[in-house]
Design a protein around this motif. Structure first.
Motif, PDB file in Angstrom:
ATOM      1  N   TYR A   4       0.803  -1.222   0.000  1.00 50.31           N
ATOM      2  CA  TYR A   4       0.000   0.000   0.000  1.00 50.31           C
ATOM      3  C   TYR A   4       0.843   1.282   0.000  1.00 50.31           C
ATOM      4  CZ  TYR A   4       1.043   0.594   4.961  1.00 50.31           C
ATOM      5  OH  TYR A   4       1.686   0.770   6.147  1.00 50.31           O
ATOM      6  N   MET A  43      -7.575   0.009  -3.008  1.00 49.99           N
ATOM      7  CA  MET A  43      -6.253   0.139  -2.422  1.00 49.99           C
ATOM      8  C   MET A  43      -6.308   1.062  -1.216  1.00 49.99           C
ATOM      9  SD  MET A  43      -4.232  -1.920  -3.913  1.00 49.99           S
ATOM     10  CE  MET A  43      -2.775  -1.373  -3.057  1.00 49.99           C
ATOM     11  N   ASN A 103      -4.509  -3.520   6.221  1.00 48.62           N
ATOM     12  CA  ASN A 103      -3.602  -3.639   5.075  1.00 48.62           C
ATOM     13  C   ASN A 103      -3.355  -5.066   4.609  1.00 48.62           C
ATOM     14  OD1 ASN A 103      -3.054  -0.826   4.693  1.00 48.62           O
ATOM     15  ND2 ASN A 103      -1.885  -0.901   6.579  1.00 48.62           N
TER      16      ASN A 103
END
Length: 194
Positions: A10, A191, A103
């Motif tokens: 990320y 994302m 994440n």
């Protein structure tokens, strides 16, 4: 403090536009998370030099498929080029793998790495980083010895053709690319930034 690396990448600024998906898989051959990070646009390609040979590992259309096996102390990242051909397998020795709802899957890197090229050549990396981490007391002597044990075991398994995860990567890549794993549809995820 060990560096925690996420399959979603990320925070990777080199990639301008990307797609990402992940799935948890349970099978006799593999149990754990698998992530697929696809590079749609890159700021600049990333090339690595191994024994005077330059290998591109990140560019437009490339994908990184990463396996985070449950209960194991390694993670395998398979690099696919824009033609979906395997460029390399990158095996990180790690203290542990885990999952974060923000994440996604992660691993705590223990420095030692094995790179396997499609030719079968094996490249060893970052022994000096492991030594430096021990000397700086970032890792314990137990972590240091465990990293070397895991490294040696995995290298032997690869040489003896007893590491089946390398053979599974193409199948898992195809499944995640098509969005179907174990008969279940999986979406590309938005994302997460920062």
């Amino acid at each position: 403090m060990l560096k925690r690396k996420y399959g979603s990448r990320y925070d990777w600024k080199r990639i301008a536009k990307k797609r990402y998906t992940e799935s948890y898989k349970t099978s006799p051959q593999f149990t754990g998370y698998i992530s697929l990070f696809t590079m749609c646009e890159v700021v600049e390609p990333l090339n690595m030099t191994y024994k005077e040979r330059t290998v591109c590992i990140a560019d437009k259309g490339y994908s990184w498929l990463q396996h985070f096996p449950e209960g194991k102390r390694y993670s395998v990242t398979t690099v696919f080029n824009a033609e979906n051909q395997i460029v390399q397998w990158y095996i990180d020795i790690c203290k542990q793998n885990g999952y974060c709802s923000v994440n996604g899957p992660w691993m705590d890197d223990l420095y030692l790495d094995l790179i396997v090229l499609p030719t079968g050549e094996i490249i060893e990396k970052d022994q000096e980083e492991l030594d430096a981490a021990l000397n700086a007391r970032i890792i314990s002597k137990q972590d240091y010895l465990q990293a070397w044990t895991d490294f040696s075991e995995l290298k032997t398994m690869i040489i003896d053709d007893q590491f089946p995860l390398l053979e599974m990567t193409t199948t898992h890549f195809d499944e995640l690319s098509m969005g179907i794993v174990d008969g279940q549809e999986i979406p590309y995820l938005p994302m997460k930034e920062g």
